[in-house]
Write a protein that holds these residues in place. Structure first.
Motif, PDB file in Angstrom:
ATOM      1  N   LEU A  96     -14.842  49.102  18.078  1.00 55.07           N
ATOM      2  CA  LEU A  96     -16.128  49.794  17.924  1.00 55.07           C
ATOM      3  C   LEU A  96     -16.633  49.659  16.482  1.00 55.07           C
ATOM      4  N   LYS A  97     -15.719  49.795  15.529  1.00 50.14           N
ATOM      5  CA  LYS A  97     -16.091  49.661  14.116  1.00 50.14           C
ATOM      6  C   LYS A  97     -16.666  48.267  13.848  1.00 50.14           C
ATOM      7  N   LEU A  98     -16.036  47.225  14.396  1.00 53.85           N
ATOM      8  CA  LEU A  98     -16.541  45.851  14.216  1.00 53.85           C
ATOM      9  C   LEU A  98     -17.964  45.708  14.737  1.00 53.85           C
ATOM     10  N   VAL A  99     -18.176  46.179  15.955  1.00 60.80           N
ATOM     11  CA  VAL A  99     -19.503  46.061  16.572  1.00 60.80           C
ATOM     12  C   VAL A  99     -20.523  46.874  15.778  1.00 60.80           C
ATOM     13  N   ALA A 100     -20.117  48.071  15.366  1.00 63.51           N
ATOM     14  CA  ALA A 100     -21.032  48.933  14.603  1.00 63.51           C
ATOM     15  C   ALA A 100     -21.396  48.295  13.265  1.00 63.51           C
ATOM     16  N   GLU A 101     -20.436  47.602  12.640  1.00 64.93           N
ATOM     17  CA  GLU A 101     -20.734  46.930  11.369  1.00 64.93           C
ATOM     18  C   GLU A 101     -21.813  45.868  11.576  1.00 64.93           C
ATOM     19  N   CYS A 102     -21.764  45.214  12.730  1.00 66.46           N
ATOM     20  CA  CYS A 102     -22.760  44.172  13.009  1.00 66.46           C
ATOM     21  C   CYS A 102     -24.139  44.768  13.290  1.00 66.46           C
ATOM     22  N   LEU A 103     -24.177  46.008  13.752  1.00 62.44           N
ATOM     23  CA  LEU A 103     -25.453  46.590  14.194  1.00 62.44           C
ATOM     24  C   LEU A 103     -25.918  47.749  13.319  1.00 62.44           C
ATOM     25  N   GLU A 104     -25.252  47.937  12.191  1.00 56.33           N
ATOM     26  CA  GLU A 104     -25.606  49.044  11.305  1.00 56.33           C
ATOM     27  C   GLU A 104     -27.073  48.947  10.904  1.00 56.33           C
ATOM     28  N   LYS A 144     -29.603  48.841  12.736  1.00 51.43           N
ATOM     29  CA  LYS A 144     -30.475  48.267  13.771  1.00 51.43           C
ATOM     30  C   LYS A 144     -30.581  49.281  14.911  1.00 51.43           C
ATOM     31  N   ASN A 145     -31.592  49.095  15.753  1.00 48.80           N
ATOM     32  CA  ASN A 145     -31.774  50.096  16.806  1.00 48.80           C
ATOM     33  C   ASN A 145     -31.110  49.743  18.129  1.00 48.80           C
ATOM     34  N   ILE A 146     -30.267  48.714  18.122  1.00 45.14           N
ATOM     35  CA  ILE A 146     -29.635  48.314  19.381  1.00 45.14           C
ATOM     36  C   ILE A 146     -28.514  49.297  19.721  1.00 45.14           C
ATOM     37  N   PRO A 147     -28.583  49.909  20.901  1.00 50.28           N
ATOM     38  CA  PRO A 147     -27.556  50.895  21.258  1.00 50.28           C
ATOM     39  C   PRO A 147     -26.204  50.239  21.530  1.00 50.28           C
ATOM     40  N   ILE A 148     -25.155  50.953  21.123  1.00 46.85           N
ATOM     41  CA  ILE A 148     -23.786  50.470  21.289  1.00 46.85           C
ATOM     42  C   ILE A 148     -23.094  51.312  22.352  1.00 46.85           C
ATOM     43  N   GLY A 149     -22.518  50.631  23.341  1.00 45.86           N
ATOM     44  CA  GLY A 149     -21.740  51.340  24.356  1.00 45.86           C
ATOM     45  C   GLY A 149     -20.260  51.214  24.052  1.00 45.86           C
ATOM     46  N   ILE A 150     -19.473  52.099  24.650  1.00 46.34           N
ATOM     47  CA  ILE A 150     -18.030  52.079  24.411  1.00 46.34           C
ATOM     48  C   ILE A 150     -17.294  52.058  25.749  1.00 46.34           C
ATOM     49  N   ILE A 151     -16.433  51.055  25.910  1.00 42.84           N
ATOM     50  CA  ILE A 151     -15.488  51.056  27.035  1.00 42.84           C
ATOM     51  C   ILE A 151     -14.114  51.260  26.408  1.00 42.84           C
ATOM     52  N   PRO A 152     -13.543  52.465  26.547  1.00 39.33           N
ATOM     53  CA  PRO A 152     -12.289  52.748  25.844  1.00 39.33           C
ATOM     54  C   PRO A 152     -11.142  51.914  26.404  1.00 39.33           C
ATOM     55  N   ALA A 153     -10.639  50.982  25.596  1.00 45.91           N
ATOM     56  CA  ALA A 153      -9.578  50.098  26.077  1.00 45.91           C
ATOM     57  C   ALA A 153      -8.523  49.908  24.996  1.00 45.91           C
TER      58      ALA A 153
END
Length: 292
Positions: free
Chosen positions: A75-83, A85-94
């Protein structure tokens, strides 16, 4: 482009190294969306994947939502890429630590989590910049970071594994001498660990920081002064109230910690090496997360 709109595109970023590897997430996701209106794309993270590579995958996909399939680190990796920006981030806990999923009430069950990712509501939450790293969940110096470094690959995670690790670590980890600057005040003290908490709980589900709120513009600092395994286990695994002589809690927008000697440091479950200074500042409305 609301839920059920046939043009919504979801990009799933899967960390194949996460969690228990008993589920083939790629297959499960394709199956789930087989007859769904959403268009999906899957990107599996290669080993030691650079942020640039992930950013490119996101840009090329032109996705409306980007879903992190993994633990807090993914999640941190994806969030760093989208910090920012307005693109929503979803989470699939795995992952082995799914602290943020628990925090946001995202179901741990796969099908239910996929449904939330596709149709849940976007919500802006803050993050913390800690030594230049984006922290969504928790960062800390001292005891817990040391355990992550030494015992992250413990086979039996959870309370027993952690307690064993804590006992072993207790004998070889020294108390830190810290100087904390917070809201114009200076605190000099000895500490077993200092936690910078954006969220309220460790991945184990423990409310370390019951006063945390992901939508306000403050984060919390938890100073664990007394060196007892019991207090540290309390911090990680129980709902027991802290002993104020041993643990103090502060709310702030920024902070600076200096330590006399270099200390172990972790961000969102990832060991970052040793530091003798930590600067942290709030990033209001930094990312948009999809919630149930």
């Amino acid at each position: 482009m609301g839920a059920g709109n046939s043009s919504a595109k979801l990009l799933f970023i899967i960390n194949p190294g996460s969690g228990n590897q008993q589920i083939n997430y790629s297959e499960a996701i394709q199956l789930h969306f087989k007859s769904a209106p959403e268009e999906i794309e899957i990107f599996e993270l290669p080993k030691n994947c650079s942020l640039e590579t992930i950013k490119q995958a996101i840009e090329q996909s032109k996705a409306d939502r980007v879903i992190a399939v993994g633990g807090d680190g993914t999640l941190k990796l994806v969030a760093e890429c989208l910090e920012g920006k307005n693109i929503p981030i979803g989470i699939i806990p795995a992952g082995s630590a799914n602290g943020m999923a628990k925090e946001l009430g995202i179901p741990l069950e796969l099908e239910a989590a996929l449904a939330v990712a596709a149709t849940g509501k976007p919500k802006k939450i803050h993050a913390i910049k800690v030594n230049g790293e984006l922290c969504i969940h928790l960062a800390d110096i001292g005891f817990n970071a040391y355990i992550i470094k030494r015992f992250d690959n413990l086979p039996q995670r959870g309370m027993i594994g952690y307690a064993k690790a804590a006992w072993q670590a207790l004998w070889s980890h020294h108390k830190m001498e810290v100087e904390i600057q917070i809201k114009g005040k200076q605190i000099k003290t000895q500490a077993a660990m200092v936690v910078i908490a954006n969220a309220t709980s460790y991945g184990t589900g423990v409310k370390i920081n019951p006063e945390g709120d992901l939508t306000d513009d403050l984060f919390e600092v938890i100073l664990v002064k007394k060196y007892t395994v019991v207090e540290i286990l309390k911090v990680r695994f129980t709902e027991l109230p802290f002993n104020p002589e041993k643990i103090e809690l502060f709310h702030t927008k920024d902070l600076c910690i200096k330590t006399r000697h270099k200390v172990h440091f972790q961000v969102d479950g990832e060991y970052m090496g040793k530091v003798n200074r930590v600067d942290a500042t709030i990033l209001p409305a930094a990312i948009t997360i999809i919630t149930p």
